[in-house]
Design a protein around this motif. Structure first.
Motif, PDB file in Angstrom:
ATOM      1  N   TYR A 102       0.863  -1.182   0.000  1.00 33.30           N
ATOM      2  CA  TYR A 102       0.000   0.000   0.000  1.00 33.30           C
ATOM      3  C   TYR A 102       0.902   1.235   0.000  1.00 33.30           C
ATOM      4  N   LYS A 103       0.645   2.122  -0.945  1.00 30.29           N
ATOM      5  CA  LYS A 103       1.493   3.307  -1.098  1.00 30.29           C
ATOM      6  C   LYS A 103       0.640   4.565  -0.982  1.00 30.29           C
ATOM      7  N   HIS A 158      -6.220  11.779  -7.402  1.00 33.63           N
ATOM      8  CA  HIS A 158      -6.047  11.808  -8.854  1.00 33.63           C
ATOM      9  C   HIS A 158      -4.767  11.094  -9.261  1.00 33.63           C
ATOM     10  N   PHE A 159      -3.665  11.393  -8.591  1.00 26.66           N
ATOM     11  CA  PHE A 159      -2.391  10.807  -9.001  1.00 26.66           C
ATOM     12  C   PHE A 159      -2.265   9.344  -8.586  1.00 26.66           C
ATOM     13  N   CYS A 160      -3.010   8.917  -7.579  1.00 27.57           N
ATOM     14  CA  CYS A 160      -3.090   7.480  -7.289  1.00 27.57           C
ATOM     15  C   CYS A 160      -3.718   6.743  -8.470  1.00 27.57           C
ATOM     16  N   HIS A 161      -4.815   7.301  -8.988  1.00 28.79           N
ATOM     17  CA  HIS A 161      -5.468   6.679 -10.148  1.00 28.79           C
ATOM     18  C   HIS A 161      -4.571   6.736 -11.384  1.00 28.79           C
ATOM     19  N   GLU A 192      -1.325   6.671 -11.344  1.00 25.47           N
ATOM     20  CA  GLU A 192      -0.268   5.681 -11.116  1.00 25.47           C
ATOM     21  C   GLU A 192      -0.735   4.283 -11.502  1.00 25.47           C
ATOM     22  N   VAL A 193      -1.948   3.918 -11.086  1.00 28.57           N
ATOM     23  CA  VAL A 193      -2.478   2.591 -11.405  1.00 28.57           C
ATOM     24  C   VAL A 193      -2.668   2.434 -12.911  1.00 28.57           C
ATOM     25  N   THR A 194      -3.305   3.413 -13.535  1.00 26.77           N
ATOM     26  CA  THR A 194      -3.594   3.327 -14.969  1.00 26.77           C
ATOM     27  C   THR A 194      -2.323   3.248 -15.803  1.00 26.77           C
ATOM     28  N   LEU A 195      -1.375   4.129 -15.533  1.00 26.59           N
ATOM     29  CA  LEU A 195      -0.158   4.191 -16.344  1.00 26.59           C
ATOM     30  C   LEU A 195       0.738   2.976 -16.130  1.00 26.59           C
ATOM     31  N   ASN A 196       0.823   2.503 -14.899  1.00 25.62           N
ATOM     32  CA  ASN A 196       1.714   1.369 -14.633  1.00 25.62           C
ATOM     33  C   ASN A 196       1.152   0.037 -15.108  1.00 25.62           C
ATOM     34  N   ARG A 197      -0.123  -0.020 -15.366  1.00 29.31           N
ATOM     35  CA  ARG A 197      -0.690  -1.253 -15.934  1.00 29.31           C
ATOM     36  C   ARG A 197      -0.219  -1.483 -17.365  1.00 29.31           C
ATOM     37  N   ARG A 198       0.371  -0.466 -17.989  1.00 27.67           N
ATOM     38  CA  ARG A 198       0.874  -0.634 -19.352  1.00 27.67           C
ATOM     39  C   ARG A 198       2.009  -1.656 -19.416  1.00 27.67           C
ATOM     40  N   LEU A 199       2.820  -1.738 -18.372  1.00 30.87           N
ATOM     41  CA  LEU A 199       4.004  -2.606 -18.378  1.00 30.87           C
ATOM     42  C   LEU A 199       3.978  -3.652 -17.265  1.00 30.87           C
ATOM     43  N   THR A 200       2.797  -3.898 -16.707  1.00 36.40           N
ATOM     44  CA  THR A 200       2.657  -4.923 -15.672  1.00 36.40           C
ATOM     45  C   THR A 200       1.387  -5.728 -15.923  1.00 36.40           C
ATOM     46  N   ARG A 201       1.327  -6.868 -15.270  1.00 36.92           N
ATOM     47  CA  ARG A 201       0.113  -7.689 -15.285  1.00 36.92           C
ATOM     48  C   ARG A 201      -0.179  -8.116 -13.857  1.00 36.92           C
ATOM     49  N   ASP A 202      -1.395  -7.826 -13.391  1.00 35.39           N
ATOM     50  CA  ASP A 202      -1.862  -8.269 -12.081  1.00 35.39           C
ATOM     51  C   ASP A 202      -0.944  -7.787 -10.953  1.00 35.39           C
ATOM     52  N   VAL A 203      -0.434  -6.561 -11.079  1.00 40.77           N
ATOM     53  CA  VAL A 203       0.400  -5.969 -10.023  1.00 40.77           C
ATOM     54  C   VAL A 203      -0.305  -4.760  -9.418  1.00 40.77           C
ATOM     55  N   TYR A 204      -0.736  -3.829 -10.257  1.00 38.13           N
ATOM     56  CA  TYR A 204      -1.437  -2.635  -9.779  1.00 38.13           C
ATOM     57  C   TYR A 204      -2.921  -2.972  -9.675  1.00 38.13           C
ATOM     58  N   LEU A 205      -3.386  -3.218  -8.463  1.00 42.92           N
ATOM     59  CA  LEU A 205      -4.704  -3.798  -8.254  1.00 42.92           C
ATOM     60  C   LEU A 205      -5.823  -2.765  -8.177  1.00 42.92           C
ATOM     61  N   ALA A 252      -4.715   5.279  -1.158  1.00 48.22           N
ATOM     62  CA  ALA A 252      -3.504   4.469  -1.321  1.00 48.22           C
ATOM     63  C   ALA A 252      -3.598   3.648  -2.597  1.00 48.22           C
ATOM     64  N   VAL A 253      -2.458   3.462  -3.225  1.00 48.22           N
ATOM     65  CA  VAL A 253      -2.347   2.525  -4.335  1.00 48.22           C
ATOM     66  C   VAL A 253      -2.104   1.141  -3.746  1.00 48.22           C
ATOM     67  N   LYS A 254      -2.939   0.183  -4.128  1.00 46.74           N
ATOM     68  CA  LYS A 254      -2.777  -1.194  -3.669  1.00 46.74           C
ATOM     69  C   LYS A 254      -2.120  -2.009  -4.780  1.00 46.74           C
TER      70      LYS A 254
END
Length: 298
Positions: A44-45, A65-68, A70-83, A107-109
């Motif tokens: 949790y961040k 806003h920036f939590c959302h 972070e999740v959206t942008l980082n899903r581009r290069l990850t799978r099942d990490v940014y929940l 928090a970003v989970k």
């Protein structure tokens, strides 16, 4: 900062009973912009309420806003990490995770990744083979090919902006010439940077016309790349400032190349770039690489 105190929230989040799932372990890591809670299975961040000019997290709406982002942008290069983005609520003086009270923080989970699977760790243990590096290069080539581009992105990645970014670095570090950096080296770096930009302006302009300015990662380095059973995962892109994310692909890759050089793995950097250039048909990246490595190091 809102009426509640983030220090109280941090105190609550350090306790295992704050979480609705079992805690295998509990540790807290600090960065200059975040507090990160590692619980074994999940991370949790929360973002610190700071204004550092290049980012502004001083309002609750801004942090949400920036939590959302972070999740959206980082899903581009990850799978099942940014929940998800989860709310931290306050109800009758009690903090909870997605509780019934009013949201006082977000928090970003994330799914927790093992430090032992990071590129940083694997390189130092000599556990990363050529095939893995080539797979990373191919993954990045596909990522950049699909990444957003357009007029707004082109402007921020243009020659004029690159020149301004370099000059900003020199203005901000000039007072340190003589203490942190040798004055002669500082003068050489500044002179060579300006010379390269002047001589190669046509190449920078051509890169823009060819669509090489993209919405990139922004913070591509060995500590953010993981080789897992679920494939390669690249976390922690820059979500808080488009200027740091919109750039030439070469600049994004140069961050990783610089990190590998500094860590003592220049051949790994060369192998990565060679595979990338072949996959993307981008031989000009080698002309730009030393320039952008220097910029990143500065």
């Amino acid at each position: 900062m809102e009426p509640h105190h983030q220090s109280e929230i941090i105190g609550a989040m350090k306790k295992p009973d704050f979480y609705p799932h079992p805690i295998q372990e509990m540790s807290v890591r600090e960065t200059h912009i975040s507090t990160v809670f590692l619980t074994g299975d999940y991370v949790y961040k929360i973002k610190k309420p700071v204004d550092l000019e290049f980012l502004d997290f001083t309002t609750l709406d801004g942090r949400r806003h920036f939590c959302h982002e972070e999740v959206t942008l980082n899903r581009r290069l990850t799978r099942d990490v940014y929940l998800d983005v989860v709310s931290i609520t306050l109800d009758d003086h009690h903090y909870g995770l997605d509780g019934h009270g009013r949201p006082v923080e977000y928090a970003v989970k994330m799914r927790q990744l093992s430090d032992k699977s990071s590129m940083f760790h694997l390189l130092r243990k000599n556990k990363l083979d050529t095939g893995s590096i080539q797979s990373l290069a191919r993954m990045l080539a596909q990522f950049y090919k699909a990444a957003k581009t357009g007029p707004e992105i082109d402007v921020i990645g243009s020659w004029k902006t690159v020149w301004s970014n370099c000059e900003e670095n020199f203005v901000q570090t000039q007072e340190s010439a003589g203490s942190i950096i040798d004055p002669r080296k500082f003068q050489i770096i500044r002179s060579v940077t300006r010379s390269f930009l002047r001589r190669r302006k046509s190449l920078f302009d051509q890169r823009l016309l060819e669509g090489k300015i993209r919405e990139c990662h922004g913070d591509l380095r060995t500590g953010h790349i993981y080789f897992t059973r679920n494939g390669i995962q690249v976390i922690d892109c820059i979500e808080f400032n488009k200027r740091f994310r919109y750039q030439d692909i070469a600049s994004d890759l140069a961050f990783l190349g610089m990190d590998l050089d500094f860590s003592g793995f220049p051949q790994t950097a060369h192998s990565l770039l060679k595979t990338y250039a072949h996959c993307s048909d981008d031989p000009d990246i080698f002309i730009l690489m030393d320039f952008y490595k220097c910029y990143r190091a500065m």
